[in-house]
Design a protein around this motif. Structure first.
Motif, mmCIF file in Angstrom:
data_model
loop_
_atom_site.group_PDB
_atom_site.id
_atom_site.type_symbol
_atom_site.label_atom_id
_atom_site.label_comp_id
_atom_site.label_asym_id
_atom_site.label_seq_id
_atom_site.Cartn_x
_atom_site.Cartn_y
_atom_site.Cartn_z
ATOM 1 N N MET A 166 5.835 -5.310 2.654
ATOM 2 C CA MET A 166 4.917 -4.562 3.503
ATOM 3 C C MET A 166 4.121 -5.529 4.361
ATOM 4 N N SER A 167 4.132 -5.257 5.611
ATOM 5 C CA SER A 167 3.366 -6.163 6.476
ATOM 6 C C SER A 167 1.900 -5.817 6.358
ATOM 7 N N THR A 168 1.212 -6.673 5.679
ATOM 8 C CA THR A 168 -0.161 -6.361 5.330
ATOM 9 C C THR A 168 -1.065 -6.301 6.551
ATOM 10 N N LYS A 180 -0.464 -5.346 9.525
ATOM 11 C CA LYS A 180 -0.334 -4.068 10.208
ATOM 12 C C LYS A 180 -1.104 -2.985 9.479
ATOM 13 N N LEU A 181 -0.964 -3.006 8.174
ATOM 14 C CA LEU A 181 -1.628 -1.968 7.412
ATOM 15 C C LEU A 181 -3.133 -2.073 7.510
ATOM 16 N N GLN A 182 -3.587 -3.312 7.493
ATOM 17 C CA GLN A 182 -5.034 -3.481 7.565
ATOM 18 C C GLN A 182 -5.566 -2.982 8.886
ATOM 19 N N LEU A 185 -4.579 -0.692 10.400
ATOM 20 C CA LEU A 185 -4.550 0.753 10.448
ATOM 21 C C LEU A 185 -5.715 1.339 9.666
ATOM 22 N N PRO A 229 -8.368 3.971 8.626
ATOM 23 C CA PRO A 229 -8.253 5.424 8.607
ATOM 24 C C PRO A 229 -9.237 6.055 9.567
ATOM 25 N N ILE A 235 -9.080 9.859 10.046
ATOM 26 C CA ILE A 235 -8.782 10.481 8.767
ATOM 27 C C ILE A 235 -9.951 10.285 7.831
ATOM 28 N N GLN A 236 -10.637 11.330 7.615
ATOM 29 C CA GLN A 236 -11.776 11.211 6.717
ATOM 30 C C GLN A 236 -11.447 11.905 5.429
ATOM 31 N N THR A 237 -12.047 11.446 4.420
ATOM 32 C CA THR A 237 -11.823 12.117 3.152
ATOM 33 C C THR A 237 -13.135 12.719 2.709
ATOM 34 N N ALA A 238 -13.089 13.936 2.366
ATOM 35 C CA ALA A 238 -14.310 14.577 1.906
ATOM 36 C C ALA A 238 -14.700 13.978 0.569
ATOM 37 N N ALA A 253 11.937 10.862 -6.725
ATOM 38 C CA ALA A 253 11.258 9.764 -6.044
ATOM 39 C C ALA A 253 11.533 8.452 -6.775
ATOM 40 N N SER A 257 14.872 7.262 -5.889
ATOM 41 C CA SER A 257 14.978 6.754 -4.524
ATOM 42 C C SER A 257 14.175 5.471 -4.348
ATOM 43 N N LEU A 258 13.248 5.215 -5.276
ATOM 44 C CA LEU A 258 12.516 3.948 -5.209
ATOM 45 C C LEU A 258 13.323 2.832 -5.848
#
Ligand code: ATP
Ligand code: ATP
Ligand code: MG
Ligand code: MG
Lengths: 303, 342, 316, 339, 520
Positions: free
Chosen positions: A1-3, A5-7, A9, A11, A14-17, A198, A201-202
Motif C-alpha cells: 500500500m502506498s502510504t 497516497k493514503l495519508q 487522502l 477524510p 467524510i465525517q463520522t458522527a 472475503a 479472496s484475500l
C-alpha cells in the motif's frame, strides 16, 4: 500500500458522527456475558456448576471419611457421625457423594470434550472440502447414527471392560455424529457468508480460514450442544450403572450410587441411599441445561 | 372535518431488555379519503411503527402511550381488541415490505385470500372463492384459478406482492397502508407494482399511506409527503412543494444524496454526514443537530416544534423558521434543490 | 418422489453393510461365546472345540460374516444359538410390543409436549414459562430406571391400581383393557424423557415462528389471535418437530432396553439384553440390523413426511 | 463439457487505455442434481458467455435484475467460483485455471467489496485484526508495522483510529462498509470488484460510500467493476456500463451512450422504470414490461428478452442476437432491432 | 458294594383316587432369569432346567437332604456297580396317553450320543460312548443300553461307579424325549424341531401350554400324571425383576419365589419378613460363592492362603447377609453329605495374612485384578467388601465387573488373576471337583497337580460310599492347604410362600408341585 497516497487522502468531506455509545466498546465477551447474566436461571445454574467443580476439585479435603472404606453399620440412617447415613456395605454416603461428584463430572465433561472435538473436526472438514470427503464422512456419520446407541455401548463395554476410560470413550464414540452434522450444517452456510468469501479472496491459507473465519461462527451451536451433551452423558452413565456396566466399584459415581435404589425396600425405607445421588443428578442436569439455555440465548445473533 | 384518518400526537413506546424506547414521538398527520400520503425517512426512524400503531399491531411489548388516532372521526386508540379486529383487513388493511415472508408458507394462496373475505364479507365457500379469483384477476395475475391452489413459494416476488395487494384490497378498505411495498423488488417489477397501485387507487378511491425511503417512489405516487427523522415528523408538505422547496436541512440532504439519472454531474454527491443517533440515546435539542451543518447553540439546547411556515408546509427546524424566504443559511449546505430546476 | 425414495434406499445399502460389518466385528470381539456359556465341567475341551467348529465359530471372521450375509440374502436370519428358535421368529415376536410401547410413548409425549411447548412460548418469560421449562428439565434428568421403580412403588405396590410389569395378565389374552393397564407405567416412563426434550423444541420452534412476518399479515387481516396462534403459527412450528420426532427413534430403542427390563416388557430391548448375555450372535446381528433399518427407515420417513407437510420442500 | 458454439465477441476497446482484465466468453454454470444417482441433470446458466474488457483506471458498471448473474461474474473473476468455460485474462495472463497457490500472489492485486455489510465482516474479530490479517498473510507488513498500516487504512476510509479495537457489530452499516473497503485496500490492489456495495445502505449513507469509492479511485488509480441493480449509483460512479440480462451482456457502452442513447430495449425499459424523484415528471410516458425474469436454468430460446420485450418480433424468438458493435466507440447491443 | 433304592410312592399310595381328577386353583412362581430353552436334553441354564423339570420328570429326583428319590423309575439297582437295572413306573404315561417305555429311554440316549445333536449332557461313563460322550462314527445306538422289556432296561458303565454317581449323572439328570413324536425327525434337525419350541407332549406333573416370551411360562395340570393328578389346575413361572418379585409377592400376584432363580434381594429380607400375606423362611442349603485363583498367576499357595485369611468373612455373613449364611472353606456347603466338617475354615486374621504375604515376599505394589460377574448384587457387594479388606492390609486391588459370558470366557481361558463365580453342586460331589482337572474344558484355576488329579479321579471311580467320603475329605483338605479356590460365603436363600398356597417351597420344591394346593 502506498502510504503516502493514503495519508494524502484525508477524510475531507467524510465525517463520522460521534458514536452514541462511543467509549464503551464492549468486547464480544462482555456483551455475551451481559446477556447471559440477565437470565437468572442460567446464572443460578452456572453458580451451581462452579460449586460442583469446587466440590470435585477439593473432594479429598471435603470427604469426612475415605469413600471406599467401611466405616459404620450397614445401611445406617443419617446420624451425626454419618450425615447422610451409610450405604449397604457401611461406607459413608456423604463421602461417596463427594467423590462421585468428581467422577460424574469427569464422565460428563471428558466425554463431551472428546466427542465435540472429534465431531467438530469431522463436520468442519466434511463441509469445507465437500466432494467425496464429504460423502464418505457423511456415510460414516449415518452409520454411527443408525447404531442403536445403548445396545452397541453394552457390547463395547463388555468387549473392553467397563473402566472409567471405556465409559468415557464409548459414550464419546457414539455421540460425535450429532455434532458433526450440526457443524457441517453451519459450516456449509458459513462457507457462503461474505466474510469467508472475503478471506478466500484475500488469499488466506485454508487452515487459517477454517480456524479463524469459519470455526468461531460454528461455535455457538457447538457450545449449546455440548452443554446438553454433558447432562446426557451423566444420565447415560447412570443407565449403564443400572445395567452393571457403569463406572466400576468401589469408585463411586452418582449413577452407580443411584442404582442402589433397585429395590422397593430401599426406595421406600432408605431414602438416604438414593436421594442424595438422585438429587445430585437432577440438580446438575438442571443446572447444566439452564446454562446451555442461557448460552443459546446469549449467543443468538438475532437477539 | 371529513378526514379519513387523524393521527394526533402519538407516542409509541416499546419495553425492551434495555428499558423503554420511544420509537415514535409525537407524530401527527391527517389523511383525506382517496388521498395518497408518502412517508419517507431513514431506516429506523419510526415509519413502520407509526403504521403499526394505526393498525394497533404493536405486539406485546409495544403500546401507544400518548395521543389519539381517529378513523372516520372515531377514536380507535382505546378500542377493544375485538372491535379493532373488525376494522383490520376491512376498513384499514396493510401490505408489507417483504413479500417473501409476508405470506404463510404452508397455506395455499386461495386459503389465505379467502380467510379475510370469509371473515369480513361473510362470504362462504364458492362465493368467497369466486371473489378471491376476481381479486387475483384484478391485480393482474393470469391463470388466477390455478394460482389459488399454489403455495407462496411457487410464486415470484412480484406475484406475491400482487397477492398481498389482492388480500389487502379484497374487503374494499378505505385506507391501505403500504409499508415499503416495492423495496424488495427489482426495478421493472417495482414499476409494475406501482402501476398496479395507481390503477387500483383510481378504481377504488382507497386512501393510501405509502411508506418508503425511496424519494423516487414518493415523487411518483404521493399527494402529500411526511419526512420523518428519529421518531419525529420533521417536514410535511404536498409533494410538489416538498421537492421544489424543501426546508428542513435533513430533507435537503436526503435529496442531495440521490444520484440522478438526468444530470451530468461529475462532482461529488452531497451527503449527510454521520448516522442517526440511537433511540435510547437521543441528543437534547433538535434531534438532527449532530449531523446538521446549520446547527447552532439553540439547536443543541431547545427542541424545535413542528411549525407551519407556509400553508400546508410544516417544518421542525429553528433555522428554517428564522430565515424563511431567504436562501442564505442554505448556502452553507452547498446543496441545490434539483427538483426545482424543471 | 419415487426416485428420491429409491435413491435413499440405494444409499441405505452401503450404510447397512458398514453397520453390519462393524457390528459383526464388535460382537465377535466380545469375550465369551455361546459354547463356553453353558458351563459343564464334564465337557471335555475337545467336544467344546467340536461344538465351536460345528457352529462355525472357528472360521475366520470374514468367512463367518460372509456366511451370515449369504443366509441373510436368502431372507433367512438363522437360528438362535441359545434357544435354537428361528431368529426371525424370536425377533418377530418382540417387534410388536416394542413398537406399541414406542408409539404409545411418542404419542403421549407429543400430547404433553406440544401444548406445553406452545403455552411456554406464548407466555415467554412468565412464571408459566419457567414452570414448564423447569418441568421439562426434570423430565429429561430423571433416569428411566429410577422413575420406573418409583412409579411401580407408588402405583403398583402402594395404591395397587396398576400392574407392576409384564404385558398382559397371566394366561389370557387379557383383552384391550388389560393390555392398556400394563402399558400405562412403561409408557409414562419413556414418555417423560421424550416429552421433556420435545417441550424445549416446540417452545423454541414456536418462538421462532412467532417472530415471522406472516403472522403480522394474518393479524392485519383481522384474524383472531387464537387462530393466528393455532392455525397460522402452529402448523409452521410443528414442521421442524417432525424431524426431531424422527431423531427420537434410536433413543427410543435405547431407552427401551432399560424400561423394558424394569417392566418386564417383552420387547426388542429385553431380547437385546438376553442375547447379549448369552452371546447369541445371530440374534444380536439380526437385532442390530433391524434397529439400523428402523433408524434409517425412520429418517427416510421423517424426510418424506416433512416434504409432505411442508409445501416449500420438495424432496429430490 | 460445454460446447463453444459462439464466437467470442469482444467489446470495443479504445486505444487510449490498456486492458487490465479481459473476460472471454466466460461461462459459469451451477449444476442441478436430480434423479436416482444425483447425477447432474441440468445447469443454472448464471453466466452464459460473457465477454468484456475492463481497462486500467476505469469503472465498469454492471447492472441488471436480480439473479441475472452479476455477482457470479464478480466471484468468478476472483476465482471464488469455478468457471465452466471461457477465459479470464488478467494483464494478458490466462488465470482461469491457476491453482490456489499460484493464485495467491495475484490476490493482492484483485479484491472484492461485498453487498451485505453485516455478513461481510467476521463478527469475532476486532477491526484492527480484520485489517492486519491479509497484510501479515502476504508479508506486506510485519507485526511491528501493521499497526501503523491499520491507522492509515482507517484514516483513508474515515473511521476514527480509536475505533480499531472494536468489533464489527459495534458499527453502523455505512461504517462497516468502509471497513470492508479498508480491508480490500489493505493489500494495495489494482482492481476491485464492488458487488452492490451500497444497496444495503440508507440513501444518505449511500452517498458517503459512493463518494469515498470515487475518491479512492482517483487517489490510488484503482480499477473497479461496480455491480448494482439500481441505475442511480452506477451512473454516478461508472465510466462505462454493461447491462446484463439472464446471464448475458445485452448492451455495453460509455455512461453517456447508455443513458443518452440506449440501444437495447431492455436498457430502455430499465431506464424508464426507474422512479424519478421529481413529481413534475409523473405523467411521462412509461413502458412497463410484463412478467418476471425467466429462470436461468431454462432460458428462453432466441433473444433471452423476447418473452418480455415490448418490441418483440418473430425473429427474436428463434435467432439469438450477437453483441455487435455499432457506430462509435464500442457502444454495442445484442438486439436484432437495436436502435 | 451294591445298593439301591426302591420306592412306593407315598402320594400315589395315599390318594390313588385322585388320579385322573382335575384339580383347581392357579399358582404363580416368580423367577428372575427367563428360561431360554425347553429342550429336555439341552437345558442351558438353571432357569431352563427348572422350567423343563416342571413338565418332564427324571428317573430320580434330589430331595432337600440331597438324597435321590425314585420318580419315573420304580427302582434303580446294581449288583456290580457297573450294570444298573432300572424299572420304570408301570403307570408312567406321556400326557397324550402313550405309554412311557424303555424305547423312549433308548431314543433319548441315542440322541444324546449322536454327534450332530446339540446337548450339554455328557454320559461318557456309559459303555459305547467315547470320552466326549458321543457315539463313534458309524454307530447310531448306545451299546451300554439294553432293553429288558417295555418297563425295564439296563445301563452298563465303562468302569464301576458308585450308585450315587450313577444316579446323579444319569437317573437324576436325564429327562426324556417322546420317541413316538420325534422318531421321524432327523438327528441334525432335532435342535430346531418345532417340538423344542412347543413341547406339549411331556411326562411330568404339568403340561406345557404356552411360553409368553419374557413374561411367563404357562402350564396346566397333567391329569394323567402317574403319581396322581396335581391339585392345581394351572401353574405359572412368572418372569420378573427382583424388585418386582418382591412387589408382586406383596400384591399377591406371585405365590412363591423359585429356588436359585428367584432370589429375594438381601435388602428386602426385612420387608418380606414383615409382609402379612406371605411366610418366609430360609432354605437349609445353598451354593458357596467361589473365589477362584488363577494358579498360573497367583502361584504361591501361601499368598492365596493369606488372601483368604484377610477376608472378613464373618462381616459378610453377619452384616451383609444379616446372618443368613455360613462360612465354609471350599466347594461344598456344610449340609452336603460329603462335606468334611473337620476341615475348619480359616478365621479372619488380617495381621497374620499380612505377615504371611511379607514372608512370601509379595510385592505390595502389584495390583490384584479381581474379576466379578454382574447380576447378583450381594455377590458384587461382598466383592467390594473383600477388596476393601485386602486394601486395608496394604494390597492394591482393582475390581473389574464383567457380564457373565465375558467373565466366564476369562476364567475358562485363564485370563484373570482372581475371579468370583458360583458353581452349583449336586448330590454327587464329583461334578464340582471336576472343574479342577485338566480334563475339563472348564478348568478355571488352571491347576494341574498330579496329586489332585488322581484324587479327583479316585473320587469319581470309587464305588464305596465311605471310601469316597474319605477321598473327598482329602480333596477338601488339599483345597484348604493349597487354596486354588476358597468360598467367600454361602448365603441362605429366602424362600417365600403365599399364605394362600399350601405346599412346600425350597430347594426341592419342583418335586412336589403336584401336591400344591391353593385356597382363594
Ligand atoms: N417490537 C419492537 N421492540 C422494540 N423496538 C422496536 C420494535 N419495533 C420497532 N422498534 C424500534 O423502533 C424504531 C423504529 O422502527 P421502525 O420499524 O418504525 O423503523 P422504519 O422507519 O420502518 O425503518 P425501516 O426503513 O428500516 O423499515 C427502531 O429503532 C426499532 O428498533
Ligand atoms: N451457489 C449457487 N448454486 C446454485 N445456483 C446459484 C448459486 N449462486 C447463484 N446461483 C444462481 O445463479 C443465478 C445468478 O446469481 P447471481 O448471484 O450471480 O445473481 P445477481 O445478478 O448477483 O443477483 P442479485 O442482484 O440478486 O445479487 C441466480 O439464478 C442464482 O439463483
Ligand atoms: Mg419499516
Ligand atoms: Mg448479487
Amino acid at each position: 500500500m502506498s502510504t503516502t497516497k493514503l495519508q494524502a487522502l484525508a477524510p475531507g468531506g467524510i465525517q463520522t458522527a460521534p458514536e452514541a455509545d462511543a467509549g464503551q466498546s464492549e468486547s464480544r465477551f462482555r456483551q455475551l456475558s451481559g446477556r447471559f447474566v440477565r437470565n437468572k436461571m442460567a446464572v443460578a445454574g452456572l453458580i451451581f456448576c462452579i460449586l460442583l467443580f469446587a466440590v470435585g476439585i477439593f473432594a479429598p479435603l471435603l470427604q469426612p471419611y475415605p469413600p471406599d472404606q467401611v466405616t459404620g453399620d450397614f445401611s445406617a440412617p443419617p446420624s451425626s457421625a454419618h450425615l447422610l447415613g451409610t450405604d449397604q456395605i457401611g461406607r459413608d454416603v456423604l463421602s461417596r457423594l463427594i467423590s462421585a461428584t468428581q467422577i460424574s463430572l469427569l464422565v460428563g465433561f471428558a466425554t463431551v470434550a472428546i466427542y465435540v472435538a472429534f465431531g467438530t473436526l469431522v463436520g468442519l472438514l466434511s463441509a469445507y472440502y465437500g466432494g467425496w470427503i464429504d460423502t464418505v464422512f457423511m456415510r460414516i456419520t449415518d452409520m454411527f447414527m443408525a447404531f442403536p446407541f445403548m445396545m452397541v455401548i453394552l457390547v463395547v463395554v463388555s468387549v473392553v471392560g467397563p473402566s472409567l476410560l471405556t465409559i468415557i470413550g464409548v459414550l464419546a464414540l457414539f455421540s460425535w455424529p450429532g455434532i458433526a452434522r450440526l457443524v457441517r450444517g453451519s459450516v456449509l452456510s458459513l462457507k457462503q457468508a461474505d466474510h469467508v468469501r472475503a478471506a478466500v479472496s484475500l488469499g488466506l491459507k485454508t487452515p487459517r480460514i477454517i480456524r479463524q473465519h469459519i470455526f468461531p461462527g460454528a461455535l455457538a451451536p457447538i457450545i449449546v450442544n455440548a452443554t446438553f451433551g454433558v447432562a446426557s452423558a451423566i444420565l447415560t452413565e447412570s443407565g449403564l450403572s443400572f445395567l452393571g456396566m457403569g463406572v466400576q466399584p468401589p469408585t463411586a459415581s452418582w449413577g452407580n450410587m443411584l442404582s442402589e435404589a433397585q429395590s422397593i425396600s430401599v426406595l421406600s425405607g432408605q431414602p438416604w441411599l438414593w436421594l442424595p445421588s438422585g438429587l445430585a443428578i437432577l440438580l446438575t442436569v438442571l443446572a447444566i441445561n439452564f446454562v446451555g439455555d442461557g448460552l443459546r440465548d446469549a449467543l443468538d445473533p438475532k437477539q | 372535518m371529513n378526514d379519513l384518518l387523524e393521527v394526533d400526537g402519538i407516542e409509541t413506546v416499546f419495553r425492551t431488555e434495555r428499558g423503554e424506547v420511544t420509537s415514535v414521538d409525537g407524530v401527527s398527520f391527517r389523511l383525506k379519503a382517496g388521498e395518497t400520503l408518502g412517508i419517507v425517512g431513514e431506516s429506523g426512524c419510526g415509519k413502520s411503527v407509526t403504521s403499526l400503531s394505526i393498525m394497533r399491531l404493536l405486539g406485546k411489548n409495544g403500546s401507544i402511550r400518548k395521543g389519539e388516532i381517529r378513523l372516520n372521526g372515531r377514536s380507535i386508540t382505546g378500542l377493544a381488541e375485538s372491535a379493532m379486529r373488525r376494522i383490520r383487513g376491512s376498513e384499514v388493511s396493510m401490505i408489507f415490505q417483504d413479500p417473501m415472508t409476508s405470506l404463510n408458507p404452508v397455506y395455499t394462496i386461495g386459503s389465505q385470500l379467502t380467510e379475510s373475505i370469509a371473515l369480513h364479507l361473510k362470504l362462504k365457500g364458492k362465493e368467497a372463492r369466486k371473489h378471491a379469483v376476481d381479486m387475483l384477476r384484478k391485480v393482474g395475475i393470469s391463470r388466477p384459478e390455478e394460482i389459488m391452489n399454489e403455495y407462496p413459494h411457487k410464486l415470484s416476488g412480484g406475484m406475491r406482492q400482487r397477492v398481498m395487494i389482492a388480500i389487502a384490497l379484497s374487503c374494499k378498505p378505505k385506507l391501505l397502508i403500504a409499508d415499503e411495498p416495492t423495496t424488495a423488488l427489482d426495478v421493472t417489477i417495482q414499476a409494475q407494482i406501482l402501476d398496479l397501485m395507481k390503477k387500483l387507487r383510481e378504481e377504488t378511491g382507497t386512501a393510501i399511506m405509502l411508506i418508503t425511503h425511496d424519494l423516487g417512489v414518493v415523487a411518483e405516487m404521493a399527494d402529500r409527503v411526511i419526512v420523518m427523522y428519529a421518531g419525529q415528523v420533521v417536514e410535511e408538505a404536498d409533494v410538489f412543494t416538498l421537492f421544489d422547496k424543501p426546508l428542513h436541512p435533513y430533507t435537503i440532504g436526503l435529496m442531495g444524496s440521490i444520484p440522478h439519472l438526468d444530470a451530468d454531474d461529475e462532482e461529488a454527491l452531497s451527503s449527510i454526514p454521520g448516522t442517526v443517533p440511537p433511540l435510547q440515546n437521543m441528543p437534547p435539542g433538535c434531534r438532527f443537530h449532530t449531523r446538521c451543518p446549520l446547527a447552532n447553540e439553540k439547536c443543541a439546547a431547545e427542541r424545535p416544534p413542528l411549525m407551519e411556515l407556509a400553508p400546508g408546509h410544516q417544518v421542525r427546524c429553528w433555522a428554517a423558521q428564522s430565515d424563511i424566504g431567504s436562501a442564505a443559511p442554505y448556502a452553507a449546505l452547498n446543496l441545490e434543490t434539483r427538483g426545482a430546476t424543471t | 418422489m419415487l426416485t428420491y425414495i429409491a435413491r435413499r434406499l440405494l444409499i441405505f445399502i452401503p450404510v447397512l453393510l458398514g453397520i453390519t460389518i462393524i457390528n459383526f466385528i464388535i460382537v465377535n470381539m466380545a469375550p465369551g461365546n455361546p459354547v463356553d456359556m453353558y458351563i459343564d465341567p464334564n465337557m471335555s475341551p475337545e467336544i467344546a472345540e467340536a461344538k465351536k467348529e460345528a457352529l462355525g465359530l472357528n472360521d475366520p471372521l470374514i468367512v463367518q460374516y460372509g456366511k451370515w450375509l449369504g443366509t441373510l440374502l436368502t431372507g433367512d436370519l438363522g437360528y438362535s444359538m441359545s434357544s435354537y428358535a428361528p431368529v426371525a421368529q424370536l425377533v418377530g415376536e418382540r417387534i410388536m410390543p416394542t413398537v406399541t410401547l414406542g408409539l404409545a410413548s411418542l404419542i403421549l409425549a407429543l400430547l404433553i409436549a406440544v401444548p406445553l411447548g406452545i403455552l411456554s412460548a406464548l407466555k415467554q418469560n412468565t412464571k408459566i414459562d419457567y414452570l414448564v421449562t423447569g418441568l421439562s428439565f426434570i423430565g429429561t434428568s430423571i433416569p428411566n430406571f429410577f422413575l420406573g421403580l418409583a412409579l411401580i412403588y407408588i402405583f403398583a405396590v402402594n395404591l395397587g391400581v396398576l400392574p407392576t410389569g409384564g404385558m398382559q395378565q397371566l394366561g389370557g389374552d387379557g383383552g384391550l383393557q388389560d393390555r392398556i393397564m400394563h402399558l400405562i407405567l412403561p409408557t409414562i416412563v419413556l414418555a417423560t424423557g421424550i416429552a421433556g426434550r420435545k417441550v424445549r423444541y416446540v417452545r423454541a420452534s414456536m418462538l421462532e415462528v412467532l417472530k415471522q412476518d406472516y403472522l403480522r399479515t394474518a393479524r392485519s387481516k383481522g384474524v383472531h389471535e387464537f387462530w393466528v396462534t393455532n392455525k397460522h403459527a402452529l402448523r409452521n412450528a410443528l414442521l421442524p418437530i417432525i424431524t426431531v420426532v424422527g431423531m427420537e427413534i434410536p433413543l427410543l430403542l435405547g431407552g427401551a432396553i432399560i424400561t423394558e427390563q424394569i417392566f418386564q416388557w417383552p420387547g426388542i430391548g429385553q431380547l437385546t439384553l438376553q442375547s447379549m448375555m448369552s452371546r447369541d450372535y445371530p440374534t444380536i446381528m439380526a437385532l442390530n440390523l433391524i434397529a439400523a433399518i428402523a433408524v434409517l427407515g425412520s429418517n427416510l420417513l421423517t424426510d418424506i413426511l416433512y416434504s409432505a407437510a411442508d409445501p416449500r420442500i420438495k424432496v429430490s | 463439457m460445454i460446447e463453444f458454439d459462439e464466437l467470442p465477441i469482444k467489446a470495443p476497446l479504445p486505444e487510449t487505455a490498456s486492458t487490465l482484465l479481459q473476460l472471454d466468453n466466460l461461462k459459469t454454470y451451477y449444476p442441478i442434481r436430480k434423479g436416482l444417482l444425483a447425477r447432474t441433470k441440468g445447469y443454472v446458466k448464471a453466466v452464459d458467455g460473457v465477454s468484456l474488457d475492463i481497462r486500467e483506471g476505469e469503472t465498469l458498471g454492471l447492472v441488471g435484475e436480480s439473479g441475472c448473474g452479476k455477482s457470479t461474474i464478480g466471484r468468478t473473476i476472483l476465482r471464488l467460483e469455478e468457471s465452466t468455460g471461457g477465459a479470464i485474462r488478467y494483464r494478458g495472463e490466462n488465470i482461469t485455471s491457476y491453482p490456489i497457490a499460484k493464485m495467491r500472489p495475484l490476490r493482492t492485486e484483485m479484491q472484492m467489496i461485498f453487498q451485505d455489510p453485516f455478513s461481510s465482516l467476521n463478527p469475532w474479530m476486532r477491526v484492527k485484526d480484520i485489517l492486519k490479517e491479509p497484510m501479515l498473510a502476504h508479508g506486506k507488513a510485519t507485526n511491528a508495522t501493521a499497526e501503523a498500516e491499520v491507522d492509515r487504512l482507517l484514516d483513508a476510509v474515515g473511521i476514527p483510529r480509536s475505533y480499531k479495537d472494536r468489533f464489527a457489530h459495534e458499527f453502523s452499516g455505512g461504517q462497516r462498509q468502509r471497513i470492508g473497503i479498508a480491508r480490500a485496500l489493505s493489500l494495495n490492489p489494482k482492481f476491485i470488484v464492488c458487488d452492490e456495495p451500497v444497496s444495503a445502505l440508507d440513501v444518505s449513507i449511500q452517498a458517503q460510500v459512493l463518494n469515498l469509492l470515487k475518491e479512492l479511485q482517483k487517489e490510488l488509480g484503482l480499477t473497479y467493476l461496480f455491480i448494482a441493480h439500481g441505475l442511480g449509483a452506477v451512473k454516478y460512479i461508472s465510466t462505462r456500463i454493461a447491462v446484463m440480462y439472464l446471464g448475458k451482456v445485452v448492451e455495453i457502452g460509455t455512461r453517456d451512450e447508455i443513458f443518452r442513447s440506449p440501444k437495447h430495449p431492455y436498457t430502455r425499459v430499465l431506464l424508464n422504470a426507474y422512479p424519478v424523484p421529481n413529481p413534475h415528471l409523473r405523467g411521462r410516458e412509461k413502458i412497463v414490461v410484463q412478467g418476471d425474469v425467466p429462470s436461468p436454468a431454462n432460458p428462453p430460446s432466441g433473444c433471452r428478452f423476447h418473452t418480455r420485450c415490448p418490441f418483440v418480433q418473430e425473429r427474436c424468438r428463434v435467432e439469438e442476437p450477437m453483441l455487435a458493435a455499432e457506430g462509435s466507440g464500442g457502444h454495442a447491443a445484442a438486439c436484432h432491432f437495436a436502435l | 458294594g451294591g445298593g439301591g433304592y426302591s420306592t412306593t410312592n407315598e402320594a400315589a399310595a395315599d390318594e390313588p383316587s385322585s388320579s385322573g381328577a382335575s384339580g383347581s386353583g392357579t399358582a404363580v412362581i416368580g423367577i428372575v432369569n427367563p428360561p431360554t430353552t425347553f429342550n429336555p436334553i439341552n437345558p442351558n441354564d438353571t432357569a431352563s432346567t427348572q422350567a423343563i423339570s416342571v413338565m418332564n420328570d427324571s428317573l430320580m429326583v434330589v430331595n432337600e437332604q440331597l438324597e435321590l428319590e425314585p420318580r419315573l423309575a420304580e427302582s434303580v439297582e446294581t449288583e456290580d456297580n457297573q450294570t444298573f437295572t432300572v424299572h420304570i413306573q408301570d403307570k408312567a404315561v406321556w400326557n397324550d396317553g402313550t405309554d412311557f417305555t424303555s424305547k423312549d429311554v433308548e431314543y433319548t440316549l441315542n440322541m444324546i450320543g449322536n454327534p450332530s445333536v446339540t446337548t450339554n449332557i455328557n454320559l461318557s461313563f456309559i459303555e459305547g460312548l467315547n470320552d466326549s460322550g458321543k457315539l463313534e462314527a458309524g454307530q447310531d445306538s448306545v451299546s451300554g443300553f439294553k432293553s429288558v422289556d417295555d418297563k425295564t432296561f439296563t445301563i452298563t458303565t465303562k468302569y464301576p461307579v458308585e450308585i450315587t454317581y450313577f444316579n446323579d449323572s444319569f437317573s437324576g439328570k436325564i429327562r426324556f424325549l417322546p420317541e413316538h413324536i420325534l422318531k421321524d425327525t432327523a438327528p441334525e434337525e432335532l435342535d430346531k424341531s418345532p417340538y423344542m419350541q412347543n413341547p406339549t407332549v411331556s411326562i411330568g406333573q404339568f403340561s406345557f401350554v404356552k411360553f409368553a416370551k419374557d413374561q411367563y411360562v404357562q402350564y396346566k395340570a397333567n391329569d394323567s400324571y402317574y403319581l396322581g393328578a396335581p391339585k392345581l389346575s394351572e401353574l405359572y413361572l412368572k418372569i420378573l425383576t427382583a424388585p418386582n418379585l418382591v412387589a408382586q409377592l406383596q400384591t399377591g400376584e406371585v405365590d412363591a419365589n423359585m429356588d436359585r432363580t428367584g432370589l429375594i434381594p438381601v435388602e428386602d429380607f426385612e420387608k418380606v419378613s414383615n409382609m402379612t400375606n406371605v411366610s418366609a423362611e430360609f432354605s437349609p442349603i445353598s451354593t458357596p460363592v467361589s473365589v477362584m485363583f488363577n494358579v498360573n498367576k497367583m502361584t504361591d499357595p501361601e499368598v492365596r492362603k493369606a488372601l483368604e485369611l484377610a477376608v472378613n468373612r464373618p462381616q459378610i455373613v453377619e452384616k451383609l447377609l444379616k446372618g443368613n449364611g455360613e462360612i465354609v472353606d471350599n466347594m461344598l456347603p456344610s449340609t452336603h453329605p460329603f462335606y468334611d466338617s473337620s476341615v475348619e475354615p480359616y478365621a479372619y486374621d488380617p495381621e497374620g495374612a499380612k505377615q504371611m504375604l511379607e514372608d512370601a515376599g509379595w510385592d505390595f505394589n502389584q495390583t490384584i485384578q479381581l474379576s466379578v460377574p454382574v447380576g447378583n448384587k450381594v455377590r458384587e457387594q461382598a466383592a467390594e467388601l473383600m477388596a476393601a479388606d485386602w486394601k486395608s492390609i496394604g494390597l492394591l486391588v482393582e475390581i473389574q465387573k464383567f457380564d457373565f459370558p465375558t467373565l466366564l470366557q476369562k476364567l475358562v481361558s485363564n485370563d484373570y488373576e482372581v475371579g468370583l463365580v458360583t458353581i452349583p453342586y449336586t448330590a454327587d460331589p464329583s461334578s464340582v471337583y471336576n472343574f479342577f482337572t485338566p480334563n475339563s474344558a472348564m478348568n478355571m484355576t488352571g491347576i494341574d497337580d498330579p496329586k489332585l488329579n488322581s484324587l479327583i479321579e479316585q473320587g469319581a471311580m470309587e464305588t464305596d460310599t465311605e471310601a469316597r467320603k474319605e477321598v473327598y475329605s482329602q480333596i477338601q483338605q488339599y483345597f484348604h492347604e493349597n487354596v486354588p479356590q476358597f468360598a467367600m460365603y454361602v448365603d441362605k436363600l429366602m424362600m417365600v410362600r403365599s399364605n394362600s398356597l399350601d405346599g412346600e417351597v425350597g430347594p426341592d420344591m419342583l418335586n412336589r408341585l403336584y401336591l400344591w394346593e391353593k385356597s382363594e
